[in-house]
Write a protein that holds these residues in place. Sequence first.
Motif, PDB file in Angstrom:
ATOM      1  N   PRO A 157      51.451  66.876 113.703  1.00 45.40           N
ATOM      2  CA  PRO A 157      52.591  66.546 112.780  1.00 45.40           C
ATOM      3  C   PRO A 157      52.088  65.438 111.579  1.00 45.40           C
ATOM      4  O   PRO A 157      51.728  64.849 111.586  1.00 45.40           O
ATOM      5  CB  PRO A 157      53.122  65.954 113.873  1.00 45.40           C
ATOM      6  CG  PRO A 157      53.314  66.397 115.393  1.00 45.40           C
ATOM      7  CD  PRO A 157      51.466  66.476 114.975  1.00 45.40           C
ATOM      8  N   LEU A 158      53.311  65.842 110.241  1.00 41.06           N
ATOM      9  CA  LEU A 158      53.399  65.179 109.412  1.00 41.06           C
ATOM     10  C   LEU A 158      54.090  63.987 108.946  1.00 41.06           C
ATOM     11  O   LEU A 158      55.111  63.716 109.720  1.00 41.06           O
ATOM     12  CB  LEU A 158      53.151  66.363 107.730  1.00 41.06           C
ATOM     13  CG  LEU A 158      52.490  67.176 107.750  1.00 41.06           C
ATOM     14  CD1 LEU A 158      51.688  66.590 106.847  1.00 41.06           C
ATOM     15  CD2 LEU A 158      51.758  68.540 108.937  1.00 41.06           C
ATOM     16  N   GLU A 159      53.675  63.407 108.068  1.00 42.41           N
ATOM     17  CA  GLU A 159      54.449  62.313 107.430  1.00 42.41           C
ATOM     18  C   GLU A 159      55.243  62.239 106.709  1.00 42.41           C
ATOM     19  O   GLU A 159      54.903  62.770 105.369  1.00 42.41           O
ATOM     20  CB  GLU A 159      52.740  60.897 107.393  1.00 42.41           C
ATOM     21  CG  GLU A 159      52.860  60.511 109.107  1.00 42.41           C
ATOM     22  CD  GLU A 159      51.150  59.777 108.834  1.00 42.41           C
ATOM     23  OE1 GLU A 159      51.396  58.732 107.854  1.00 42.41           O
ATOM     24  OE2 GLU A 159      51.114  59.219 110.017  1.00 42.41           O
ATOM     25  N   ILE A 160      56.451  62.249 106.947  1.00 48.62           N
ATOM     26  CA  ILE A 160      57.200  62.090 104.984  1.00 48.62           C
ATOM     27  C   ILE A 160      57.450  60.441 105.213  1.00 48.62           C
ATOM     28  O   ILE A 160      58.751  59.699 105.555  1.00 48.62           O
ATOM     29  CB  ILE A 160      58.807  63.127 105.401  1.00 48.62           C
ATOM     30  CG1 ILE A 160      58.194  64.511 106.550  1.00 48.62           C
ATOM     31  CG2 ILE A 160      59.083  63.127 104.766  1.00 48.62           C
ATOM     32  CD1 ILE A 160      57.224  65.042 105.378  1.00 48.62           C
ATOM     33  N   PRO A 161      57.024  60.014 104.415  1.00 51.89           N
ATOM     34  CA  PRO A 161      57.164  58.325 104.162  1.00 51.89           C
ATOM     35  C   PRO A 161      58.149  57.914 103.180  1.00 51.89           C
ATOM     36  O   PRO A 161      58.787  58.909 102.425  1.00 51.89           O
ATOM     37  CB  PRO A 161      55.640  57.844 103.428  1.00 51.89           C
ATOM     38  CG  PRO A 161      54.889  59.399 103.267  1.00 51.89           C
ATOM     39  CD  PRO A 161      55.903  60.517 103.515  1.00 51.89           C
ATOM     40  N   GLY A 162      58.943  56.746 103.962  1.00 50.46           N
ATOM     41  CA  GLY A 162      60.109  56.296 103.248  1.00 50.46           C
ATOM     42  C   GLY A 162      61.419  57.238 104.171  1.00 50.46           C
ATOM     43  O   GLY A 162      62.866  57.280 103.359  1.00 50.46           O
ATOM     44  N   VAL A 163      61.277  58.817 104.402  1.00 49.64           N
ATOM     45  CA  VAL A 163      62.676  58.820 104.774  1.00 49.64           C
ATOM     46  C   VAL A 163      62.266  58.740 106.763  1.00 49.64           C
ATOM     47  O   VAL A 163      62.319  59.267 107.567  1.00 49.64           O
ATOM     48  CB  VAL A 163      62.082  60.860 105.068  1.00 49.64           C
ATOM     49  CG1 VAL A 163      63.359  61.061 105.268  1.00 49.64           C
ATOM     50  CG2 VAL A 163      61.669  60.911 103.382  1.00 49.64           C
TER      51      VAL A 163
ATOM     52  N   PHE B 111      65.654  62.567 108.898  1.00 48.82           N
ATOM     53  CA  PHE B 111      65.152  63.985 109.156  1.00 48.82           C
ATOM     54  C   PHE B 111      65.638  64.694 109.990  1.00 48.82           C
ATOM     55  O   PHE B 111      66.084  66.060 109.715  1.00 48.82           O
ATOM     56  CB  PHE B 111      63.586  63.459 108.915  1.00 48.82           C
ATOM     57  CG  PHE B 111      62.946  65.122 109.240  1.00 48.82           C
ATOM     58  CD1 PHE B 111      62.446  65.497 107.734  1.00 48.82           C
ATOM     59  CD2 PHE B 111      62.558  65.382 110.531  1.00 48.82           C
ATOM     60  CE1 PHE B 111      61.668  66.521 107.489  1.00 48.82           C
ATOM     61  CE2 PHE B 111      61.923  66.979 110.625  1.00 48.82           C
ATOM     62  CZ  PHE B 111      61.264  67.330 109.535  1.00 48.82           C
TER      63      PHE B 111
ATOM     64  N   ALA C 221      69.175  66.288 108.598  1.00 51.78           N
ATOM     65  CA  ALA C 221      68.763  67.594 107.171  1.00 51.78           C
ATOM     66  C   ALA C 221      68.470  68.511 107.961  1.00 51.78           C
ATOM     67  O   ALA C 221      69.129  69.946 107.782  1.00 51.78           O
ATOM     68  CB  ALA C 221      67.220  66.453 106.469  1.00 51.78           C
ATOM     69  N   ALA C 222      67.506  68.196 109.103  1.00 46.85           N
ATOM     70  CA  ALA C 222      66.855  69.618 110.322  1.00 46.85           C
ATOM     71  C   ALA C 222      67.936  70.107 110.479  1.00 46.85           C
ATOM     72  O   ALA C 222      68.241  71.702 110.411  1.00 46.85           O
ATOM     73  CB  ALA C 222      66.038  69.437 110.598  1.00 46.85           C
TER      74      ALA C 222
ATOM     75  N   LEU D 225      59.680  59.640 109.022  1.00 48.96           N
ATOM     76  CA  LEU D 225      59.003  60.311 109.988  1.00 48.96           C
ATOM     77  C   LEU D 225      58.151  60.731 110.239  1.00 48.96           C
ATOM     78  O   LEU D 225      56.597  60.348 109.266  1.00 48.96           O
ATOM     79  CB  LEU D 225      60.010  62.239 109.657  1.00 48.96           C
ATOM     80  CG  LEU D 225      59.560  63.023 110.171  1.00 48.96           C
ATOM     81  CD1 LEU D 225      60.214  62.582 111.882  1.00 48.96           C
ATOM     82  CD2 LEU D 225      59.688  63.984 110.290  1.00 48.96           C
ATOM     83  N   ASN D 226      57.041  59.795 111.253  1.00 50.57           N
ATOM     84  CA  ASN D 226      55.469  59.917 112.154  1.00 50.57           C
ATOM     85  C   ASN D 226      54.931  59.075 110.997  1.00 50.57           C
ATOM     86  O   ASN D 226      53.717  59.054 111.571  1.00 50.57           O
ATOM     87  CB  ASN D 226      55.400  61.237 111.741  1.00 50.57           C
ATOM     88  CG  ASN D 226      56.154  62.467 112.582  1.00 50.57           C
ATOM     89  OD1 ASN D 226      56.031  62.100 113.745  1.00 50.57           O
ATOM     90  ND2 ASN D 226      56.099  63.694 112.014  1.00 50.57           N
TER      91      ASN D 226
ATOM     92  N   GLU E 155      57.999  65.411 118.292  1.00 50.39           N
ATOM     93  CA  GLU E 155      58.143  67.018 118.169  1.00 50.39           C
ATOM     94  C   GLU E 155      58.582  67.450 119.222  1.00 50.39           C
ATOM     95  O   GLU E 155      60.257  68.138 118.722  1.00 50.39           O
ATOM     96  CB  GLU E 155      56.472  67.629 118.362  1.00 50.39           C
ATOM     97  CG  GLU E 155      55.919  67.448 116.814  1.00 50.39           C
ATOM     98  CD  GLU E 155      56.165  67.492 115.999  1.00 50.39           C
ATOM     99  OE1 GLU E 155      56.535  67.352 115.026  1.00 50.39           O
ATOM    100  OE2 GLU E 155      55.913  69.290 116.119  1.00 50.39           O
TER     101      GLU E 155
ATOM    102  N   GLN F  57      62.431  67.308 118.683  1.00 51.30           N
ATOM    103  CA  GLN F  57      63.128  68.047 117.586  1.00 51.30           C
ATOM    104  C   GLN F  57      63.398  69.063 118.131  1.00 51.30           C
ATOM    105  O   GLN F  57      64.664  69.764 117.465  1.00 51.30           O
ATOM    106  CB  GLN F  57      62.229  68.406 116.209  1.00 51.30           C
ATOM    107  CG  GLN F  57      61.968  66.269 115.783  1.00 51.30           C
ATOM    108  CD  GLN F  57      60.974  66.540 114.327  1.00 51.30           C
ATOM    109  OE1 GLN F  57      61.158  67.779 113.327  1.00 51.30           O
ATOM    110  NE2 GLN F  57      60.177  66.075 114.029  1.00 51.30           N
TER     111      GLN F  57
END
Lengths: 249, 489
Positions: free
Chosen positions: A87-93, A98, A101-102, A142-143, A155, A158
């Motif tokens: 799973p990818l990291e999304i810094p600051g979110v 997240f 939004a999804a 996130l992550n 995951e 989600q």
Amino acid sequence: MLEIRNLHVSIEDKKILNGLTLTVHDGEVAAIMGPNGSGKSTLSYVIAGKPDYEVLDGEILLDGQNVLELEAHERAAAGLFLAFQYPLEIPGVATMSFLKAAMNSQRKIRGEDEMATADFMKAVRGAADSLGIPQDMLRRGLNVGFSGGEKKRMEILQMALLAPNFCILDETDSGLDIDALKVVSEGVNALRDPKRAFLVITHYQRLLNYIVPDTVHVMAHGQVVKSGGKELALELEATGYADYKTLAA
Amino acid sequence: MAAVQETVDQVKAIDVDQYKYGFSTELEVDKAPLGLNEDIVRLISAKKGEPEWMLEWRLDAYRRWLTMREPTWARVTYPMIDFNDIYYYAAPKMNAAPQTLDEVDPAILETYKKLGIPLREQEILAGVQTSKVAVDAVFDSVSVVTTFKAELAKAGVIFCSISEALKEHPELVRKYLGTVVPVTDNFYATLNAAVFTDGSFVYIPKGVRCPMELSTYFRINERNTGQFERTLIIAEEGSYVSYLEGCTAPQRDENQLHAAVVELITMDDAEIKYSTVQNWYPGDKDGKGGIYNFVTKRGDCRGKNSKISWTQVETGSAITWKYPSCILRGDGSRGEFYSIAVSNGMQQVDSGTKMIHLGKNTTSRIISKGISAGRSQNTYRGQVSAHRKATNMRNFTNCDSLLIGDQCGAHTVPYMECNNATAVFEHEATTSKISEDQLFYCQQRGLNPEEATALIVNGFVKDVLQQLPMEFAVEAQKLISISLEGSVG
């Protein structure tokens, strides 16, 4: 129901899938096993719509709809979910932002109203509790800084929230210790439903002790070379993949 | 709410830029002749009814400017500016009837619609009035209205246009004008000193906490006209003020010059928080048109334990050349610089800050987030210097750059100068690219590529957005998304 017919796929001129055919019915849990390089992850990415892969031939139908004509986010809104191996990291979110939004993007694509914030928070908290995800993790990026186990649990969280009708688990067991594996598997089992199908991709039989599949398919050289019931997984564990590598050739 | 209504009503009463569907922004304008010479300087001064000393100050600046050269050290390129092909004064004639409009590009209308800002100035201003904010509206060369003056006066706060301040409070203007940015500071500051036309003046008396946010809304409307505004904010001992400026300009084929000077002064224990949301027209995708934003902003922490904080969100302008700085003169004073600079298309940004540590125990903090997309170039240029007497000064700098696509550039040029062995500098810098994998991950969860990019970018700039007043943070977030539209896929 997911139907894959005669799928040929290449990436950067390298042929990965060679006429793969596979059907997964509603309510079914299908396991895909196979050696490294057999095309398992490619299959999951192509179903989910990752760019870079070139579909040369064949079709993928989700409940009769040709998903190859849809972009990745449209496939997601159509009910397709891929639990990533990494799973990818999304810094600051913040994780919570997240998720919201999804959720709302998918609803928008389907022409539904946004979910009320109170209902959304309640749903997230409920899902988080059942997966043993602490509330403060939902406020973090996130992550970002999550352990391997935490990422996998996220995951599944989600998956639970977005309520897809077709779920792909790409090597969800990799990097998990036995306790985390149990938690994640319980999370998946709780989502099993007569209307929901799963494609579980794994190297090892171990995961299938916890998520018991209805069918097992062996992949080699970009094709399904053997299909059977759950006992096929045990057989593979004993014999290895060597026989199958030659079968396809 | 009464006060909010006051702003709305006052701004509604402005007889300029009455954008309505089907009406024009064309205005009758009172303009100075084209070009620049001593007569133009005299004319501007006369238009403003300025005292003699002010005219002399301007003329002196003009004569010095003639001997100066444009700076060339910034990482930006543009054709030579013909300073005699610019109008230096343009003011809307009040009560001019609105003409029919069919030349507003639908793209602009669409942009504002997306922003949630209707194309009427009064509604733009009203749109941000979720809490009480006093507004000075500067249109081309003149300030057209300042709201809440009476209410502010009760607290002893002076908030008016600088032209008015020159009439009403000449002693204050004379005492402070040019004391932070000297007349000959640099080419554009000197030009500004000669021809500045309007801007805001703020004076916060001793011990007063300004009862509301102050803001100035700058608008360049007239074709081929430069805007040269001058802002002066003085915070006396123990006072506090938060000030915000917003900028927009219509879409024009030619480049327009905006050369402002902002001076801030804080006395002992005073604090000024200065925020900018800059959204000048950036030019089209091929780099045609757009504003040249050549601005000198500097704050002087003159008193002990005083504080100046700059926050900027820069999304507009064809070229940005801007370094809001702090002179940390008073012992224990603190300077802060929080910046988000977004460039897309053919935009060029060369921006950063200077933190000049003169006093003991002075501290500064720099957080800069540059986002480049399209074929733009985005440079952070910063200087931190510790003077011989700046014992125990500390600086923390963090510069992060985010690249979107493979045709843009991000550059970081930090300068550090240390003349005191006890000084502590910390510098962090990162450059990252939005990865295809991150985008795919977001897309797999249902976000379209543009939503995904906006989400990742907002995460990247979060530290800085948090520094903005709440209502402007929301506006800035939308602006950033719109600025980056079309940068993926």
